[in-house]
Enzyme design. Structure first.
Site, short mmCIF file in Angstrom:
data_model
loop_
_atom_site.label_atom_id
_atom_site.label_comp_id
_atom_site.label_asym_id
_atom_site.label_seq_id
_atom_site.Cartn_x
_atom_site.Cartn_y
_atom_site.Cartn_z
N ASP A 98 33.95 11.89 82.70
CA ASP A 98 35.31 12.28 83.06
C ASP A 98 35.39 13.80 82.95
O ASP A 98 35.16 14.36 81.88
CB ASP A 98 36.27 11.62 82.06
CG ASP A 98 37.64 11.34 82.63
OD1 ASP A 98 38.17 12.23 83.32
OD2 ASP A 98 38.18 10.26 82.36
N ASP A 195 39.88 14.29 86.60
CA ASP A 195 41.24 14.15 86.12
C ASP A 195 42.23 15.00 86.93
O ASP A 195 41.95 16.17 87.24
CB ASP A 195 41.25 14.61 84.64
CG ASP A 195 42.51 14.23 83.90
OD1 ASP A 195 42.77 13.01 83.79
OD2 ASP A 195 43.22 15.14 83.43
N GLU A 250 41.37 11.36 90.46
CA GLU A 250 42.60 10.67 90.07
C GLU A 250 43.67 11.16 91.03
O GLU A 250 44.08 12.31 90.97
CB GLU A 250 42.94 11.00 88.62
CG GLU A 250 44.08 10.17 88.11
CD GLU A 250 44.68 10.68 86.81
OE1 GLU A 250 45.35 9.91 86.13
OE2 GLU A 250 44.47 11.86 86.46
N HIS A 323 43.42 3.36 81.08
CA HIS A 323 43.87 3.79 79.76
C HIS A 323 45.27 4.40 79.78
O HIS A 323 45.80 4.74 78.73
CB HIS A 323 42.87 4.80 79.20
CG HIS A 323 42.84 6.06 80.02
ND1 HIS A 323 42.35 6.09 81.31
CD2 HIS A 323 43.29 7.31 79.76
CE1 HIS A 323 42.49 7.31 81.81
NE2 HIS A 323 43.05 8.07 80.88
N ASP A 324 45.86 4.60 80.96
CA ASP A 324 47.20 5.19 81.06
C ASP A 324 48.29 4.17 81.33
O ASP A 324 49.47 4.54 81.39
CB ASP A 324 47.24 6.21 82.21
CG ASP A 324 46.44 7.47 81.92
OD1 ASP A 324 46.27 7.81 80.73
OD2 ASP A 324 45.98 8.11 82.89
O1 TEU Z 1 46.50 11.25 83.70
C1 TEU Z 1 47.31 11.88 84.62
C2 TEU Z 1 48.66 11.38 84.76
O2 TEU Z 1 49.49 12.14 85.19
C3 TEU Z 1 49.12 10.05 84.37
O3 TEU Z 1 48.22 9.06 84.40
C4 TEU Z 1 49.80 10.21 83.07
O4 TEU Z 1 48.94 10.16 81.99
C5 TEU Z 1 50.79 9.14 82.90
O5 TEU Z 1 51.48 8.99 84.06
C6 TEU Z 1 51.74 9.55 81.85
O6 TEU Z 1 52.76 8.65 81.87
C7 TEU Z 1 45.34 11.89 83.32
C8 TEU Z 1 44.63 11.09 82.27
O7 TEU Z 1 44.23 9.86 82.82
C9 TEU Z 1 45.54 10.95 81.10
O8 TEU Z 1 45.01 10.12 80.11
C10 TEU Z 1 45.79 12.33 80.55
O9 TEU Z 1 46.73 12.28 79.51
C11 TEU Z 1 46.29 13.28 81.62
O10 TEU Z 1 45.57 13.19 82.84
C12 TEU Z 1 46.12 14.71 81.16
O11 TEU Z 1 44.78 15.06 81.15
#
Ligand code: TEU
Ligand code: CA
Length: 546
Positions: A98, A195, A250, A323-324
């Protein structure tokens, strides 16, 4: 359409902190992953994606990197990493990492230097201002502009204060990122999940966002900045094109109409991205923590829109949870009475749409959301900051609890459930985040002992998909688009044809689609009978035989 290994593969996402602890400190680690490689091989996945493993103070569990070339202390050493990579490759699988290029940790050397003075050579690695330039809200509460005493200036952070945004306008910063990518590719990794890639190019006209519409601000201001595609093309030409690797972005803020700007093969930018449309499907007027009901017809339409936009010109990832987000069976299925049936049904959806599927750890055993009793038990920086903000404003945050239980990111972050021993086989110590109490009934040991389990359903489908490239490359047509219970579609190419029926309800009903049944045979289902009626949450694949 070009055929490549990453289109034919299935990805399995590991959240290393919660996968397997090997040394009893309660935190998953690289040696733990090594111990479980045979399990992943047995399942039949092709590519492992590890959520961030680089050195980090863990304000956002590794999405705040303080050294892009070192392993996080809690996860192990570079020797452990080398052993993991070798173990993955020995088993014929691939490993992707990642990459978090939009922001670093404030503890990164670059930021430590940058804040020292205006003429420090690293100053321009970040975005500075004398005053907050915009009214933007951070993902993790509060303004995106934070005053730094030492720097005597404000810096931009779209995520937490400990995640300052990097300045991609600066060619030196871009060079650094390319070097980091080369460092890992030279080690032999097979690609990166990248990311929040749509955020790296900033709108330097700094427009304000609508304070009451965060989703729109993401779409129109944070994402798809003016120089984004120039940067992505440069990254491809300078780095990725020199290796046999894959990238998956992403795709936050990307919609069908601009998706090909990222993944059209002829543009030489990213190989794939994954979209968020079904993720935000239940966001209400107040956003993520104001969930509303959603309709199956809308859900189906957005998968159709994406497929039609991409067609055979590019490629996407199919993602139902990670994971989100909440656990997919809790969100789109039924996590009580029909947990097993609906988890299998969703597996069939995930593995038969056009795109590279990504299975999130634990979905293969049907892990479900957790409901902690109090907001204070949540660890996620998003929730912690939101609760703190409410308290600071003199408001009681407890009404947020049900929404956090439903929507929170910790739903997907409780430790992997390996068996029914006291800490679910995850650790011999105290887990960093409480286990989901469901581990006594939902665990890998049980799944492996039951030939009818969700695990074996995944395993069979993964194998079936490999043998039938039509399910990978074939065209997609939505059937019965208006049904609010049935998701039905056809996948076909010049040689073969499949019909897929997914019952998204606890009702039983006759299949409403006109089919010349005598020409099809049932090849896979999560029930034993073959009546032309669907049982609750039933799923079926039919293959055309004449
Ligand atoms: O996530 C980006 C993101 O904007 C969303 O998935 C966000 O975490 C979620 O909508 C919040 O409600 C990525 C990663 O997957 C996430 O774990 C990180 O926190 C984020 O970027 C920052 O690096
Ligand atoms: Ca550990």
């Amino acid at each position: 359409m070009t055929k490549t290994w990453w289109k034919e593969s299935v990805i399995y996402q590991i959240y290393p902190r919660s996968f397997q602890d090997s040394n009893g400190d309660g935190i998953g680690d690289l040696q733990g992953i090594i111990q479980r490689l045979d399990y992943l091989k047995l399942l039949g996945i092709d590519i492992l994606w590890l959520s961030p493993i680089f050195k980090s103070p863990n304000d956002d569990n590794g999405y705040d990197v303080s050294d892009y070339r070192a392993i996080m202390d809690e996860f192990g050493t570079m020797q452990d990493f080398d052993a993991l990579l070798a173990g993955v490759h020995e088993r014929g699988m691939k490993l992707i990492l990642d990459l978090v290029p939009n922001h670093s940790s404030d503890e990164h050397f670059w930021f430590q230097e940058a804040r020292k003075s205006k003429d420090n050579p690293y100053r321009d690695y970040y975005h500075w201002a004398d005053e907050p330039r915009t009214n933007w809200q951070s993902f993790f509460s509060g303004s995106t502009w934070e005053y730094d005493e030492q720097a005597e200036a404000y810096y931009l952070h779209l995520f937490s204060k400990k995640q300052p945004d990097l300045n991609w306008e600066n060619p030196k910063l871009r060079q650094e990122m390319h070097d980091i990518m080369r460092f890992w590719f030279d080690k032999g990794i097979d690609g990166f999940r990248i990311d929040v890639i749509p955020f790296i190019s900033k709108r330097l006209d700094w427009p304000d966002g609508d304070p009451n519409n965060f989703e729109q601000t993401i779409l129109e201001i944070y994402s798809n900045g003016p120089r984004l595609h120039e940067y992505l093309n440069e990254m491809y030409e300078e780095v990725c094109s020199k290796y046999d690797v894959m990238t998956v972005g992403e795709g936050i803020g990307v919609k069908p109409h601009n998706s090909l700007e990222y993944v059209d093969e002829s543009r030489r930018e990213l190989n794939m991205l994954y979209h968020f449309d079904h993720v935000t499907i239940n966001y209400g007027p107040g956003g993520k923590y104001d969930p509303v009901d959603w309709k199956l017809s809308t859900f189906k339409q957005l998968f159709l829109d994406w497929d039609q936009a991409i067609e055979d010109k590019g490629w996407i990832n199919i993602v139902l949870d990670n994971h989100d987000f909440p656990r997919m069976v809790s969100r789109y299925g039924d996590d009580s009475t029909y947990r097993k049936e609906s988890a299998k049904m969703l597996a069939m959806m995930l593995l038969t749409l056009r795109g590279t599927p990504c299975i999130y750890q634990g979905s293969e055993i049907g892990m479900i959301n957790v409901a902690f009793d109090s907001l204070d038990e949540y660890d996620d920086v998003e929730v912690v900051n939101m609760v703190r903000e409410w308290r600071e404003a003199g408001k009681d945050p407890s009404p947020l609890l049900p929404a956090v239980q439903q929507q929170g990111r910790d739903n997907a972050r409780t430790p992997m459930q390996w068996d029914d021993s006291p800490d679910a086989g995850f650790t011999s110590g105290t887990p960093w985040l409480k286990l989901n109490p469901s581990f006594s009934t939902i665990n890998v040991q049980k799944a492996l002992a039951d030939s009818n389990s969700i695990f074996y359903f995944y395993k069979d489908l993964l194998a079936y998909r490999k043998l039938n490239p039509t399910l990978i490359y074939g065209a997609f047509e939505l059937l019965a688009p208006d049904s609010e219970q049935l998701f039905a579609y056809r996948r076909w190419d010049a040689d073969h044809e499949f019909l897929i029926f997914l019952n998204f309800s606890s009702d039983s009903f006759a299949i409403e689609v006109e089919v010349e049944w005598e020409k099809y045979e049932l090849v896979k289902s999560n029930y034993a009978d073959s009546e032309k009626r669907l049982n609750p949450w039933e799923c079926r694949i039919y293959r055309r035989v004449s």
